[in-house]
Structure formats: C-alpha cells, structure tokens
Design a protein around this motif. Structure first.
Motif, PDB file in Angstrom:
ATOM      1  N   SER A 220       0.810  -1.220   0.000  1.00  0.00           N
ATOM      2  CA  SER A 220       0.000   0.000   0.000  1.00  0.00           C
ATOM      3  C   SER A 220       0.842   1.269   0.000  1.00  0.00           C
ATOM      4  O   SER A 220       0.417   2.298  -0.530  1.00  0.00           O
ATOM      5  CB  SER A 220      -0.916  -0.007   1.225  1.00  0.00           C
ATOM      6  OG  SER A 220      -0.143  -0.199   2.395  1.00  0.00           O
ATOM      7  N   SER A 221       2.022   1.226   0.586  1.00  0.00           N
ATOM      8  CA  SER A 221       2.809   2.461   0.737  1.00  0.00           C
ATOM      9  C   SER A 221       4.226   2.291   0.206  1.00  0.00           C
ATOM     10  O   SER A 221       5.189   2.756   0.815  1.00  0.00           O
ATOM     11  CB  SER A 221       2.838   2.872   2.218  1.00  0.00           C
ATOM     12  OG  SER A 221       1.541   3.117   2.682  1.00  0.00           O
ATOM     13  N   GLY A 222       4.338   1.601  -0.919  1.00  0.00           N
ATOM     14  CA  GLY A 222       5.655   1.380  -1.535  1.00  0.00           C
ATOM     15  C   GLY A 222       5.671   1.878  -2.964  1.00  0.00           C
ATOM     16  O   GLY A 222       5.260   3.011  -3.263  1.00  0.00           O
ATOM     17  N   GLY A 223       6.108   1.000  -3.880  1.00  0.00           N
ATOM     18  CA  GLY A 223       6.238   1.391  -5.281  1.00  0.00           C
ATOM     19  C   GLY A 223       4.919   1.807  -5.911  1.00  0.00           C
ATOM     20  O   GLY A 223       4.882   2.713  -6.752  1.00  0.00           O
ATOM     21  N   TRP A 224       3.834   1.134  -5.542  1.00  0.00           N
ATOM     22  CA  TRP A 224       2.505   1.503  -6.072  1.00  0.00           C
ATOM     23  C   TRP A 224       2.263   2.993  -5.868  1.00  0.00           C
ATOM     24  O   TRP A 224       1.928   3.724  -6.799  1.00  0.00           O
ATOM     25  CB  TRP A 224       1.427   0.677  -5.338  1.00  0.00           C
ATOM     26  CG  TRP A 224       0.007   1.008  -5.712  1.00  0.00           C
ATOM     27  CD1 TRP A 224      -0.730   0.449  -6.709  1.00  0.00           C
ATOM     28  CD2 TRP A 224      -0.856   1.974  -5.077  1.00  0.00           C
ATOM     29  NE1 TRP A 224      -1.995   1.007  -6.734  1.00  0.00           N
ATOM     30  CE2 TRP A 224      -2.095   1.933  -5.757  1.00  0.00           C
ATOM     31  CE3 TRP A 224      -0.703   2.865  -4.014  1.00  0.00           C
ATOM     32  CZ2 TRP A 224      -3.177   2.754  -5.395  1.00  0.00           C
ATOM     33  CZ3 TRP A 224      -1.776   3.683  -3.656  1.00  0.00           C
ATOM     34  CH2 TRP A 224      -2.988   3.619  -4.344  1.00  0.00           C
ATOM     35  N   LEU A 225       2.449   3.426  -4.627  1.00  0.00           N
ATOM     36  CA  LEU A 225       2.115   4.806  -4.262  1.00  0.00           C
ATOM     37  C   LEU A 225       3.063   5.804  -4.923  1.00  0.00           C
ATOM     38  O   LEU A 225       2.621   6.778  -5.544  1.00  0.00           O
ATOM     39  CB  LEU A 225       2.167   4.942  -2.736  1.00  0.00           C
ATOM     40  CG  LEU A 225       1.893   6.329  -2.177  1.00  0.00           C
ATOM     41  CD1 LEU A 225       0.505   6.806  -2.589  1.00  0.00           C
ATOM     42  CD2 LEU A 225       2.005   6.315  -0.661  1.00  0.00           C
ATOM     43  N   MET A 226       4.360   5.538  -4.826  1.00  0.00           N
ATOM     44  CA  MET A 226       5.321   6.537  -5.321  1.00  0.00           C
ATOM     45  C   MET A 226       5.291   6.667  -6.842  1.00  0.00           C
ATOM     46  O   MET A 226       5.683   7.689  -7.393  1.00  0.00           O
ATOM     47  CB  MET A 226       6.723   6.190  -4.827  1.00  0.00           C
ATOM     48  CG  MET A 226       6.876   6.482  -3.347  1.00  0.00           C
ATOM     49  SD  MET A 226       8.500   6.027  -2.725  1.00  0.00           S
ATOM     50  CE  MET A 226       8.201   4.369  -2.154  1.00  0.00           C
ATOM     51  N   GLY A 227       4.799   5.603  -7.522  1.00  0.00           N
ATOM     52  CA  GLY A 227       4.721   5.671  -8.982  1.00  0.00           C
ATOM     53  C   GLY A 227       3.426   6.303  -9.475  1.00  0.00           C
ATOM     54  O   GLY A 227       3.282   6.591 -10.660  1.00  0.00           O
ATOM     55  N   GLY A 228       2.459   6.493  -8.606  1.00  0.00           N
ATOM     56  CA  GLY A 228       1.168   7.061  -9.026  1.00  0.00           C
ATOM     57  C   GLY A 228       0.032   6.394  -8.273  1.00  0.00           C
ATOM     58  O   GLY A 228      -0.728   7.029  -7.579  1.00  0.00           O
ATOM     59  N   GLY A 229      -0.072   5.063  -8.415  1.00  0.00           N
ATOM     60  CA  GLY A 229      -1.055   4.300  -7.659  1.00  0.00           C
ATOM     61  C   GLY A 229      -2.469   4.443  -8.181  1.00  0.00           C
ATOM     62  O   GLY A 229      -3.206   5.334  -7.763  1.00  0.00           O
ATOM     63  N   HIS A 230      -2.858   3.548  -9.103  1.00  0.00           N
ATOM     64  CA  HIS A 230      -4.236   3.652  -9.588  1.00  0.00           C
ATOM     65  C   HIS A 230      -5.137   2.624  -8.929  1.00  0.00           C
ATOM     66  O   HIS A 230      -4.693   1.580  -8.452  1.00  0.00           O
ATOM     67  CB  HIS A 230      -4.306   3.550 -11.119  1.00  0.00           C
ATOM     68  CG  HIS A 230      -3.905   2.221 -11.701  1.00  0.00           C
ATOM     69  ND1 HIS A 230      -4.660   1.077 -11.539  1.00  0.00           N
ATOM     70  CD2 HIS A 230      -2.844   1.864 -12.471  1.00  0.00           C
ATOM     71  CE1 HIS A 230      -4.082   0.071 -12.186  1.00  0.00           C
ATOM     72  NE2 HIS A 230      -2.965   0.516 -12.750  1.00  0.00           N
ATOM     73  N   SER A 231      -6.419   2.990  -8.932  1.00  0.00           N
ATOM     74  CA  SER A 231      -7.474   2.161  -8.357  1.00  0.00           C
ATOM     75  C   SER A 231      -8.665   2.256  -9.295  1.00  0.00           C
ATOM     76  O   SER A 231      -8.780   3.233 -10.052  1.00  0.00           O
ATOM     77  CB  SER A 231      -7.852   2.732  -6.984  1.00  0.00           C
ATOM     78  OG  SER A 231      -9.084   2.216  -6.538  1.00  0.00           O
TER      79      SER A 231
END
Ligand SMILES: Cc1cc2nc3c(=O)[nH]c(=O)nc-3n(C[C@H](O)[C@H](O)[C@H](O)COP(=O)(O)OP(=O)(O)OC[C@H]3O[C@@H](n4cnc5c(N)ncnc54)[C@H](O)[C@@H]3O)c2cc1C
Length: 553
Positions: A220-231
């Motif tokens: 939740s708070s790693g590469g997903w987030l720092m790269g943009g993080g879509h849902s």
C-alpha cells in the motif's frame, strides 16, 4: 562467525558482513533463489535437494501471498534470474512439479541478492546506507516484488526487504506533522509493506474506505504509491498520489524525514509520482480515507470468438466516455468486464451499462449489475476473481489514452483498430483508472500530466515459458515494444504509467514525468548526492550500461 559469501561481485569482507549483521540485530540473511530446494546443483556445485521445501515452493509457485511473503519471491519470476546470461532457477509455472525444470539442471543465483536485510526500523536503513557508502555495495529495495520492470532486484546487491514494515493505524482527525490543526483528515497510516488486502480489511473494520490497488498483495505504501497508484475508484477519488497526506522516509544522506505539505515539500512532490527506489526508503505513508462507500458493480463475461471481438470493442470504445463521465472505473481483462461506480444509483447504473449488457446477452454471456455495501465486499467478491496472474514470465507495455480519442468517430474507430491488431497476439488489458472526474490541485504531483487527460491506461502483454530460448524471450520484449508503438500512434502526446509499462520505454523521462523531470532530477541530486540508490529508468538513473543492469535484456 557466519560463513558469509565474499568476492564474486561483492566487495565487503566477511568481517564487514559480520559487523553489519551484528549492528542490525541479526536481521541480515543470505538470499537464495526460491526454487533452490528442488535442485541438486547450485551454481555448478552439487547440493542436497530438500523434498519438503521443494513441495512447498511447487504448491505455491503462483500464489501471490506466498511469493510476497518471502524475500526471494518475485511476481514475474524472470526478475529473479539473469535474463541476459539465461542463468536462473525457474520452475514450470504451468506445472510447478514438472521435473523437466530442475532434474539434472543447475540453479543459479541470478538477480536474487546474496544478502538481504529484513528491515524493521529507520536505524536499519541508516546502517545500510552507511554500509553502502563505506563498502561500495550496491543497494536494492524490495517490498512485495510486484514490479513489472525488475526494479526490486539487482544482482550482487544488498537488498533492503521492507515487507515486514506492515503496521496499520487510523486517526479520524489526522493532522500532517507541522501543519495547522485547523484542517484534519481521516487518515490511515500503513507501513510500507502492508498489503492492500490487509489495509482494506482494516479500513472496513473502521467503517471507512481507503482507495487502493486491484491486487491483494501489492504494497500500500511502496512502489505503487510513489509511482502514481491507480485504483478502479481513481476516476472519482484520484490516484494514490492525490490522496497521500504524509510519508516517513530515510533519505540516502541518513536522515529520517517527515514529508508532507508543510515540511520537506520538495520531497513530498517528488514522492508523489517520481517513483520508488530512488529518493530513499519509505517506512510508512498516511492515506486520506473516504467514508464507507455503497458501490454499483457491473460484472460481465462472454466467450470471445473471431466474429464478436470487433463488436465488443466497438461497444466498449463508443461508450467509454459516457461511462467515464458517469464515474465508472474498472478493468477489461480478456473476456471479462468488471466496473464499479460510487456515484450512480442502481437504476442509473443499469441504464448506463445497457449497451454492454445487450451485447453480452446476444453472446449468451453472463452479466450482473448489482449494489454492494462496501469496497471490501466489492474487492473480495469481484476484484479477486479478476486479478492479473502472477508467478509466470510476463512483460507488459502500456499507454495512457486521452479522452479526446473517444470523443470523435475517427478516434473511436482508430482505437478499435488498434485493439484488434493487438488481439492478434494477445487480448489487451484495460484498466479504466485515470482520474477523469477528480479535481487535482495543479502541479501537486510529479506524475506525467497525461494522467489528467486520460480515460484509459491501455496495456498489452507478452509471455514466455521457463525453458524459452533467448531468442523467444527477446521476441517477447520486441512485441511489447511494438504494442506500445501502436498505442503511441493514437496517443502521441500522452505518457505512460511508470509502474506498468514497456521495460524499454522510449523517451522514458517524457513518458513518465513530462515537464516535471528536470525538477525531479534536482531533488534526486539534493537528497542522494552520492547516488546510493538507482533503479531501471528511475529519476537520475545511471543508464543501462551500469553493472547492476547487466541481467536486463
Ligand atoms: C498482479 C499485479 C497487479 C497490480 N495492480 C496494480 C493496481 O491495481 N494499481 C497500480 O497502480 N499498480 C498495480 N500494479 C503495479 C504496481 O503498482 C507495481 O508493481 C509497483 O511497483 C509495486 O510496488 P511494490 O512496492 O508493491 O513492489 P516492489 O516490486 O517490491 O517494489 C517496486 C518498486 O518500488 C520500490 N520500493 C518499494 N518499496 C519501497 C520503499 N519502502 N521505499 C523506497 N522504494 C520502495 C522498489 O525498490 C521498486 O523499485 C500491479 C502489479 C502486479 C504484478
């Protein structure tokens, strides 16, 4: 003294490894390939296979929970190998017990780090940065191992495994540290390694919703987030980077920093889209939560034939703008269509989806339009069944497709044509996730501005097998590159999502960040002046000729 490996690409002495291990409380471990217990030869030396451990790996080779729970697990197993030299330790993902993969075969270390530090706190990271500075040891950062571009492994590196930083807490009146307490948020703080599944369950138990990814073990708070993080909720509620309130990070200069809109603001901007693995090691992030959401869901499936694909894509493309403006987000994966909407009533949702339901009914497919009382229920009932596969050798290429393409008959027919062209190789994967209705504050994030004009994040895949030849693997790389070239023709001025794109993205600075790149580079130089962190096509990277990329094709 432990029997540390020295030499072979590693500069520290056994005494230095010993000292490092002592200073991190024994949390330094040897990294070996996941499937090693199945092999009787390791790097040419005879070893004892372990039938029991091998059986566990075989049984769980494509299980995302298993892969993410061990340091040496990577969701696309090619990133644990050295693709360039064809040295690895793979099983047959179609049948992991197939002994053709390991009988009389040698297992190689590949890109699995010979040592990993099971990070438990900021001090561990500070010690690792010091160690890297003093010994010249290359660092890598691995979290869930989901990365599609191999950025969480590097041969001969000391890996910082952050998966076990997985605490989760909730503050109904969260104030970013150093900001005025006049404005408060419902904030969920998750350790960098906390998985989305755990965060969703936690949020549900507090009657709130956290907007996150479409896979249970993405961190939740790693590469997903720092790269943009879509849902699939991003069309209405924004990307992860639009919703993050605060990071705690250790930067390569050794400082533990709190990063938010009131302090370290340059880094706050950089971490909201600049990508993981390059500005420091994030320990946790706080996400703005929404109340519990009632959602409308449209879930459909049909048998794809050569004669119905064009009509499917025509219905899909011609209705996409209408659906986007109505608040639908979703995923179109092969023959499944799963959309979700937090804005409409059930009647409105049914009317909005009628064109697709009519098409699906004509194909004797299945369709459901229904209401669910929470995000967690949607995720467990619908998303888990439609998740992207893991444990297999796979590459993807992508492009953000602007909504303007869907606004004209010419754009629509060009889009359908491209989808059909790609389908000759494999059916495209379409996350409908760009934040089309979200009112982002201008310049608040460092992602490519192309996200703000996009309606689709269009993907295409290429796969291969554990025993594919170098030529076959190379062909898969070329194919994904060709897919992206096709996408570029209809979206030449757009960009692409750093976390899910062609490994050899052309003009990657422009694609991932557009006009934001020069400022990102300045921030990288400010916080990592000695360049202790580097990853493939990341901000300020050293380039493909650096040794740590010797395994890339
Ligand atoms: C099956 C699957 C489903 C996916 N679904 C989605 C989705 O729904 N939405 C979406 O936006 N993306 C999705 N992705 C892509 C995902 O965003 C990327 O794979 C992302 O890189 C995962 O980050 P991670 O930290 O979990 O994984 P890792 O592979 O462990 O890390 C990825 C990168 O981030 C860096 N990194 C990780 N943690 C830290 C940290 N604490 N500090 C500094 N750097 C760090 C790593 O060094 C590496 O460069 C999916 C990927 C897969 C394989």
């Amino acid at each position: 003294m432990t029997d540390w490996i020295v030499g072979v690409g590693l500069s520290p002495t056994a005494a230095q490894w010993d000292a490092l291990n002592a200073s991190v409380g024994g949390q330094l471990h040897k990294g070996t390939p996941l499937a090693l217990p199945c092999f009787s030869s390791f790097s040419g030396t005879e070893v004892q296979p372990y039938a029991q451990s091998c059986a566990v790996v075989e049984a769980n080779y494509t299980s995302t929970e298993f892969i993410s729970s061990v340091y040496s697990g990577f969701m696309q197993p090619q990133w644990a190998t050295c693709q360039q030299s064809q040295m690895g330790c793979l099983l047959d993902s179609d049948d992991p017990s197939d002994s053709a993969a390991f009988a009389n075969k040698t297992c190689f270390q590949g890109s699995v780090s010979p040592y990993y530090l099971d990070v438990r706190n900021a001090t561990d990271v500070q010690i690792a940065f010091n160690f890297s500075q003093e010994t010249g040891t290359v660092l890598s950062i691995k979290n869930s191992g989901h990365d599609y571009k191999g950025r969480s492994s590097a041969p001969d590196s000391l890996a910082l495994w952050v998966h076990n930083l997985n605490s989760i807490s909730y503050d109904a009146k969260f104030v970013p540290e150093g900001c005025s307490s006049e404005t408060t948020y419902q904030g969920v703080t998750s350790g960098t390694g906390a998985s989305w599944q755990d965060v969703y369950e936690f949020a549900d138990s507090h009657n709130i919703t956290v907007v996150g990814g479409y896979h249970q073990t993405v961190a939740s708070s790693g590469g997903w987030l720092m790269g943009g993080g879509h849902s699939v909720l991003s069309p209405v509620y924004g990307l992860g980077v639009d919703r993050v309130l605060q990071f705690k990070i250790v930067t390569p200069d050794g400082e533990l920093r709190t990063v938010n809109e009131c302090q370290n603001t340059d880094l706050f901007w950089a971490l909201r889209g600049g990508g993981g693995g390059t500005f420091g090691v994030v320990l946790e992030a706080t996400h703005k939560a929404e109340p519990q959401l009632t959602l409308q869901v449209a879930a459909m499936e049909f048998n794809v034939t050569t004669s119905n694909l064009e009509e499917f894509y025509t219905v899909l493309v011609n209705n996409s703008l209408q659906w986007g403006l109505a608040g639908w987000g979703g995923h179109v994966a092969e023959n499944t269509f799963i959309y979700v909407n937090p804005l409409l009533s059930l009647d409105e949702a049914t009317a909005s989806m009628k064109p697709m339901v009519d098409f699906i009914n004509l194909q004797n497919g299945s369709s459901i339009i229904t209401t669910v009382p929470s995000w967690l229920e949607f995720f467990n009932e619908f998303a888990l069944a439609g998740e992207a596969p893991v444990g297999t050798e796979l590459l993807l290429g992508s492009r953000l497709i602007p909504k303007s393409v869907f606004e004209t008959p010419e754009g629509q027919s060009a889009m359908v044509k491209v989808l059909l062209q790609v389908s000759e190789h494999s059916l495209p994967y379409i996350p409908v996730v760009p934040p089309i209705l979200f009112n982002a504050t201008e310049n608040s994030t460092s992602t490519t501005p192309a996200w703000r004009d996009a309606l689709w994040h269009l993907n295409a895949f290429a796969t291969w097998d554990f025993n594919s030849s170098f030529e076959e693997i190379n062909a898969a790389y070329n194919l994904t590159h060709e897919f992206v070239d096709m996408f570029r023709q209809i979206a030449p001025d757009s960009g692409s999502y750093i976390n899910e794109c062609d490994v050899h993205e052309t003009d990657f600075e422009e694609s991932f960040w557009g006009p934001n790149y020069p400022r990102l580079l300045e921030i990288k130089q400010k916080y990592d002046p000695n360049h202790l962190l580097d990853c493939w096509q990341c901000v300020g990277w050293l380039g493909a000729s650096d040794d740590r990329y010797s395994c890339y094709i």
